[in-house]
Each structure stands twice: as structure tokens, then as C-alpha cells.
Motif scaffolding. Structure first.
Motif, PDB file in Angstrom:
ATOM      1  N   SER A 177      43.023  33.166  39.401  1.00 26.78           N
ATOM      2  CA  SER A 177      44.349  32.150  40.342  1.00 26.78           C
ATOM      3  C   SER A 177      45.038  32.562  41.761  1.00 26.78           C
ATOM      4  O   SER A 177      45.176  32.089  42.484  1.00 26.78           O
ATOM      5  CB  SER A 177      45.197  32.565  39.540  1.00 26.78           C
ATOM      6  N   SER A 178      43.973  34.350  42.092  1.00 27.04           N
ATOM      7  CA  SER A 178      45.103  34.706  43.325  1.00 27.04           C
ATOM      8  C   SER A 178      43.435  33.394  44.844  1.00 27.04           C
ATOM      9  O   SER A 178      44.013  33.314  45.723  1.00 27.04           O
ATOM     10  CB  SER A 178      44.299  35.741  43.677  1.00 27.04           C
ATOM     11  N   LEU A 179      42.827  33.057  44.012  1.00 26.74           N
ATOM     12  CA  LEU A 179      41.728  32.086  45.821  1.00 26.74           C
ATOM     13  C   LEU A 179      42.143  30.974  45.069  1.00 26.74           C
ATOM     14  O   LEU A 179      42.250  30.276  43.822  1.00 26.74           O
ATOM     15  CB  LEU A 179      40.585  32.173  44.407  1.00 26.74           C
ATOM     16  N   VAL A 180      41.315  30.216  46.129  1.00 27.92           N
ATOM     17  CA  VAL A 180      42.003  29.157  46.371  1.00 27.92           C
ATOM     18  C   VAL A 180      40.388  28.138  47.423  1.00 27.92           C
ATOM     19  O   VAL A 180      40.631  28.560  48.323  1.00 27.92           O
ATOM     20  CB  VAL A 180      43.015  28.598  47.035  1.00 27.92           C
ATOM     21  N   PHE A 181      40.284  27.199  46.663  1.00 28.03           N
ATOM     22  CA  PHE A 181      38.761  26.510  46.669  1.00 28.03           C
ATOM     23  C   PHE A 181      39.450  25.144  47.079  1.00 28.03           C
ATOM     24  O   PHE A 181      39.927  25.034  47.083  1.00 28.03           O
ATOM     25  CB  PHE A 181      38.135  26.334  45.213  1.00 28.03           C
ATOM     26  N   SER A 182      38.347  24.594  48.123  1.00 24.81           N
ATOM     27  CA  SER A 182      38.213  23.312  48.564  1.00 24.81           C
ATOM     28  C   SER A 182      38.106  22.272  47.648  1.00 24.81           C
ATOM     29  O   SER A 182      38.215  20.909  47.664  1.00 24.81           O
ATOM     30  CB  SER A 182      37.742  23.418  50.280  1.00 24.81           C
ATOM     31  N   GLY A 183      37.498  22.895  46.382  1.00 22.84           N
ATOM     32  CA  GLY A 183      36.988  21.625  45.280  1.00 22.84           C
ATOM     33  C   GLY A 183      36.839  22.724  43.798  1.00 22.84           C
ATOM     34  O   GLY A 183      37.399  23.835  43.905  1.00 22.84           O
ATOM     35  N   PRO A 184      36.550  21.953  43.767  1.00 22.56           N
ATOM     36  CA  PRO A 184      35.971  23.165  42.204  1.00 22.56           C
ATOM     37  C   PRO A 184      35.235  24.698  43.051  1.00 22.56           C
ATOM     38  O   PRO A 184      34.306  23.958  42.791  1.00 22.56           O
ATOM     39  CB  PRO A 184      35.259  22.007  40.915  1.00 22.56           C
ATOM     40  N   PRO A 185      35.870  25.205  41.775  1.00 21.15           N
ATOM     41  CA  PRO A 185      34.849  26.793  41.883  1.00 21.15           C
ATOM     42  C   PRO A 185      33.035  26.502  41.532  1.00 21.15           C
ATOM     43  O   PRO A 185      33.612  25.455  40.651  1.00 21.15           O
ATOM     44  CB  PRO A 185      36.427  27.599  41.714  1.00 21.15           C
ATOM     45  N   PRO A 186      33.148  26.907  42.194  1.00 20.53           N
ATOM     46  CA  PRO A 186      31.305  27.072  41.852  1.00 20.53           C
ATOM     47  C   PRO A 186      31.316  27.569  39.942  1.00 20.53           C
ATOM     48  O   PRO A 186      32.148  28.227  39.585  1.00 20.53           O
ATOM     49  CB  PRO A 186      30.032  28.297  42.400  1.00 20.53           C
ATOM     50  N   PRO A 187      30.705  26.568  39.114  1.00 24.47           N
ATOM     51  CA  PRO A 187      30.073  27.744  38.044  1.00 24.47           C
ATOM     52  C   PRO A 187      30.178  29.178  37.517  1.00 24.47           C
ATOM     53  O   PRO A 187      30.486  29.926  36.536  1.00 24.47           O
ATOM     54  CB  PRO A 187      29.365  27.139  37.181  1.00 24.47           C
ATOM     55  N   TRP A 188      29.558  29.739  38.327  1.00 26.04           N
ATOM     56  CA  TRP A 188      29.403  31.177  38.351  1.00 26.04           C
ATOM     57  C   TRP A 188      30.289  32.008  38.554  1.00 26.04           C
ATOM     58  O   TRP A 188      30.277  32.692  38.259  1.00 26.04           O
ATOM     59  CB  TRP A 188      28.284  31.344  39.120  1.00 26.04           C
ATOM     60  N   ALA A 189      31.555  30.981  39.114  1.00 25.37           N
ATOM     61  CA  ALA A 189      32.575  32.029  39.324  1.00 25.37           C
ATOM     62  C   ALA A 189      33.451  31.833  38.765  1.00 25.37           C
ATOM     63  O   ALA A 189      34.490  31.234  38.571  1.00 25.37           O
ATOM     64  CB  ALA A 189      33.300  31.245  40.507  1.00 25.37           C
ATOM     65  N   THR A 190      33.324  32.536  37.579  1.00 22.31           N
ATOM     66  CA  THR A 190      34.240  32.690  36.755  1.00 22.31           C
ATOM     67  C   THR A 190      35.450  34.247  36.698  1.00 22.31           C
ATOM     68  O   THR A 190      35.307  34.535  36.710  1.00 22.31           O
ATOM     69  CB  THR A 190      33.466  33.531  35.258  1.00 22.31           C
ATOM     70  N   PRO A 191      36.192  33.718  35.852  1.00 22.75           N
ATOM     71  CA  PRO A 191      37.430  34.504  35.317  1.00 22.75           C
ATOM     72  C   PRO A 191      37.040  36.122  35.197  1.00 22.75           C
ATOM     73  O   PRO A 191      37.338  37.244  36.145  1.00 22.75           O
ATOM     74  CB  PRO A 191      37.714  34.416  34.746  1.00 22.75           C
ATOM     75  N   ASP A 192      35.791  36.134  34.014  1.00 22.34           N
ATOM     76  CA  ASP A 192      35.184  37.536  34.262  1.00 22.34           C
ATOM     77  C   ASP A 192      34.651  38.314  35.407  1.00 22.34           C
ATOM     78  O   ASP A 192      34.958  39.705  35.336  1.00 22.34           O
ATOM     79  CB  ASP A 192      34.076  36.527  32.966  1.00 22.34           C
ATOM     80  N   TRP A 193      34.263  36.854  36.535  1.00 23.11           N
ATOM     81  CA  TRP A 193      33.351  38.032  37.463  1.00 23.11           C
ATOM     82  C   TRP A 193      34.225  37.813  38.326  1.00 23.11           C
ATOM     83  O   TRP A 193      34.044  39.329  39.005  1.00 23.11           O
ATOM     84  CB  TRP A 193      32.134  36.811  37.390  1.00 23.11           C
ATOM     85  N   LEU A 194      35.480  37.262  38.513  1.00 21.67           N
ATOM     86  CA  LEU A 194      36.432  37.252  39.792  1.00 21.67           C
ATOM     87  C   LEU A 194      37.358  38.849  39.245  1.00 21.67           C
ATOM     88  O   LEU A 194      38.030  39.589  40.005  1.00 21.67           O
ATOM     89  CB  LEU A 194      36.933  36.204  39.984  1.00 21.67           C
ATOM     90  N   ALA A 195      36.966  38.906  37.765  1.00 22.16           N
ATOM     91  CA  ALA A 195      37.325  40.332  37.277  1.00 22.16           C
ATOM     92  C   ALA A 195      37.154  41.849  37.929  1.00 22.16           C
ATOM     93  O   ALA A 195      38.040  42.673  38.362  1.00 22.16           O
ATOM     94  CB  ALA A 195      38.121  40.025  36.505  1.00 22.16           C
ATOM     95  N   VAL A 196      36.415  41.686  38.267  1.00 21.04           N
ATOM     96  CA  VAL A 196      34.862  43.065  38.449  1.00 21.04           C
ATOM     97  C   VAL A 196      34.732  42.548  39.875  1.00 21.04           C
ATOM     98  O   VAL A 196      34.142  43.480  40.664  1.00 21.04           O
ATOM     99  CB  VAL A 196      34.135  43.428  37.391  1.00 21.04           C
ATOM    100  N   ALA A 197      34.310  41.871  40.829  1.00 20.71           N
ATOM    101  CA  ALA A 197      32.998  42.042  41.859  1.00 20.71           C
ATOM    102  C   ALA A 197      34.304  41.205  43.193  1.00 20.71           C
ATOM    103  O   ALA A 197      35.291  40.623  42.685  1.00 20.71           O
ATOM    104  CB  ALA A 197      32.286  40.126  41.831  1.00 20.71           C
ATOM    105  N   PRO A 198      34.124  41.834  44.152  1.00 20.04           N
ATOM    106  CA  PRO A 198      34.904  41.598  44.729  1.00 20.04           C
ATOM    107  C   PRO A 198      34.774  40.609  46.728  1.00 20.04           C
ATOM    108  O   PRO A 198      33.772  39.667  45.919  1.00 20.04           O
ATOM    109  CB  PRO A 198      34.501  42.641  46.393  1.00 20.04           C
ATOM    110  N   VAL A 199      35.334  40.265  47.069  1.00 24.51           N
ATOM    111  CA  VAL A 199      35.228  38.818  48.142  1.00 24.51           C
ATOM    112  C   VAL A 199      35.224  39.363  49.067  1.00 24.51           C
ATOM    113  O   VAL A 199      35.976  40.510  49.536  1.00 24.51           O
ATOM    114  CB  VAL A 199      36.285  38.140  47.467  1.00 24.51           C
ATOM    115  N   VAL A 200      34.390  38.664  50.206  1.00 24.12           N
ATOM    116  CA  VAL A 200      34.510  39.363  51.352  1.00 24.12           C
ATOM    117  C   VAL A 200      35.331  38.735  52.630  1.00 24.12           C
ATOM    118  O   VAL A 200      35.472  37.195  52.393  1.00 24.12           O
ATOM    119  CB  VAL A 200      33.477  39.922  51.513  1.00 24.12           C
ATOM    120  N   VAL A 201      36.050  39.729  53.306  1.00 23.98           N
ATOM    121  CA  VAL A 201      37.068  38.567  54.338  1.00 23.98           C
ATOM    122  C   VAL A 201      36.007  37.917  55.256  1.00 23.98           C
ATOM    123  O   VAL A 201      35.098  38.660  55.748  1.00 23.98           O
ATOM    124  CB  VAL A 201      38.133  39.819  55.033  1.00 23.98           C
ATOM    125  N   ARG A 202      36.618  37.000  55.594  1.00 27.54           N
ATOM    126  CA  ARG A 202      35.236  36.079  56.414  1.00 27.54           C
ATOM    127  C   ARG A 202      35.673  35.352  57.809  1.00 27.54           C
ATOM    128  O   ARG A 202      37.196  35.517  57.755  1.00 27.54           O
ATOM    129  CB  ARG A 202      35.032  34.890  55.718  1.00 27.54           C
TER     130      ARG A 202
END
Length: 230
Positions: free
Chosen positions: A22-47
Motif C-alpha cells: 500500500s506504500s506504492l501508488v500506480f497511475s493505473g491498476p498494478p500489474p498482476p505480478w506485483a502482488t503483496p507477497d512479491w512486494l513484501a520481499v522484492a525491492p523497488v529502484v529509485v528512478r
């Protein structure tokens, strides 16, 4: 004017672990692979992006495959862990995974690391190799590139950059080295090939410049955005 360092001191290519999906905001629906379980362990990169809201950090998400990429924004105070490219490079130096890997990208990293450490430039590992080493997820392939970042705050760093370019010759893996100046980033190989003019990636967008260590003016951005004649 110098490019902003980013919200809360974050810089492009820093890896952040979000507090929650829920810390992430998307311009539309998040892609199906970006699940809460994935985001709980995978980092995001500053762009690199214009900061419309100083409380939001522009980030990129990646999944397990090459096609799984997505842009988003993250609340600035919602990172539970931060890992910089330089820190990934330091941890790689003692990594058995890097030393013993059959992958060309990791072999190149093992070979380049000691030579880079002897140069007067800060450097780090980004891209898929950085993501894999930081997260532990095996997203690398036999043809994966090695992405590196070189911090070159001064035009006087040019000689050291030419030395780096020599080190990148005759490697089994393709190495994409991005040079970070106070005003943006450019491809090292392009700079060596042209002798100066490069496409500088800035927070306002890419702009062609003859001097990557000088602030591009507004006219340069206007020209970059002007449509080509028919």
C-alpha cells in the motif's frame, strides 16, 4: 541548476524495500505480478523523474522476468531498508556466488571489482545483477548484462573514466556503464565514442549536451521535446 539528489536523500538506482504494498501508488491498476507477497520481499529502484510531489519517490518495479517492469511512486518515509549501488559492489567483493558463478555478467564483475576499487571514482552495481545480488532472487540469464554506475562529480574525472573504458574491453559480458554527474547520467561508451556530446538523462528528461558537467539550459530541453519535421 544542479539536479536534485532525490527525496529523503535517495538517488537514482538506490534499492528500497517498501513498508507494504500500500506504500506504492500506480497511475493505473498494478500489474498482476506485483502482488503483496512479491512486494513484501522484492525491492523497488529509485528512478529519475520530475518530483511533482516532494513526499513521493519515483520508483520502478521489476518482477521475475524481463517483461515484468512497472513505474510507480512510493511515500518517502515508507522504506524499511535502503541499499545503494556502492554497497552492493562492496558486498559482491566477498561473495562466493560472484566468484564461482558460470554467468558471464558475474564473472565480469569479479574481474572488474579490484581494478575499479583502485580508481579514484565511487562505483556501484545496478540493473538485474544489482537486484539479484541485493534480493537473492535468481533473475539472471546467460546473456544478462552487467550494469554499473560511476560517480564522476567533476569534469577532471575524465581521465579516470577513460581508464574505466579500457577495462571494459574484451569482456565476455556486455557492460553498460552509466556515469553520474551533478546534472544527470550518461553512457560511458557513448561519451568515449563521440569525444564529448552525449545524451544526458536528467530529472526533467533526456537532453543532448556537449558538456555533461554543466547544467543544461531550458532551451536545450525545449529543443529535445520539439517534434521532428515531417
Amino acid at each position: 541548476m544542479k539536479a536534485p539528489a532525490g527525496v529523503a536523500g535517495y538517488r537514482p538506482h538506490d534499492l528500497l524495500w517498501p513498508l507494504a504494498a500500500s506504500s506504492l501508488v500506480f497511475s493505473g491498476p498494478p500489474p498482476p505480478w506485483a502482488t503483496p507477497d512479491w512486494l513484501a520481499v522484492a525491492p523497488v529502484v529509485v528512478r529519475r523523474a520530475t518530483l511533482a510531489d516532494p513526499a513521493q519517490v519515483p520508483v520502478g518495479l521489476r518482477g521475475a522476468t524481463r517483461s515484468e517492469r512497472c513505474a510507480a511512486w512510493m511515500a518517502a518515509g515508507h522504506a524499511v531498508r535502503v541499499l545503494k549501488p556502492e554497497e552492493i559492489a562492496r558486498s559482491a567483493a566477498g561473495s562466493a556466488r560472484v566468484r564461482e558463478s558460470p554467468l558471464a555478467c558475474l564473472q565480469a564483475l569479479a574481474r572488474l571489482g579490484p581494478a575499479f576499487d583502485a580508481l579514484p571514482l565511487a562505483w556501484g552495481v545496478t540493473g538485474g545483477v544489482g537486484f539479484s545480488l541485493a534480493s537473492g532472487f535468481d533473475v539472471l540469464r546467460p546473456d544478462s548484462d552487467l550494469d554499473l554506475i560511476l560517480r564522476a562529480p567533476l569534469a577532471a574525472d575524465a581521465d579516470a573514466l577513460r581508464a574505466v573504458a579500457q577495462l571494459l574491453r574484451d569482456l565476455e559480458a556486455r557492460v553498460d556503464a552509466q556515469v553520474e554527474t551533478p546534472f544527470g547520467a550518461f553512457a560511458l561508451q557513448e561519451w568515449v565514442r563521440t569525444g564529448g556530446p552525449v545524451l544526458l538523462k536528467t530529472h526533467r528528461g533526456p537532453v543532448l549536451t556537449d558538456n555533461a558537467w554543466s547544467s543544461p539550459d531550458s532551451a536545450s530541453f525545449d529543443a529535445a521535446c520539439r517534434p521532428m519535421p515531417a
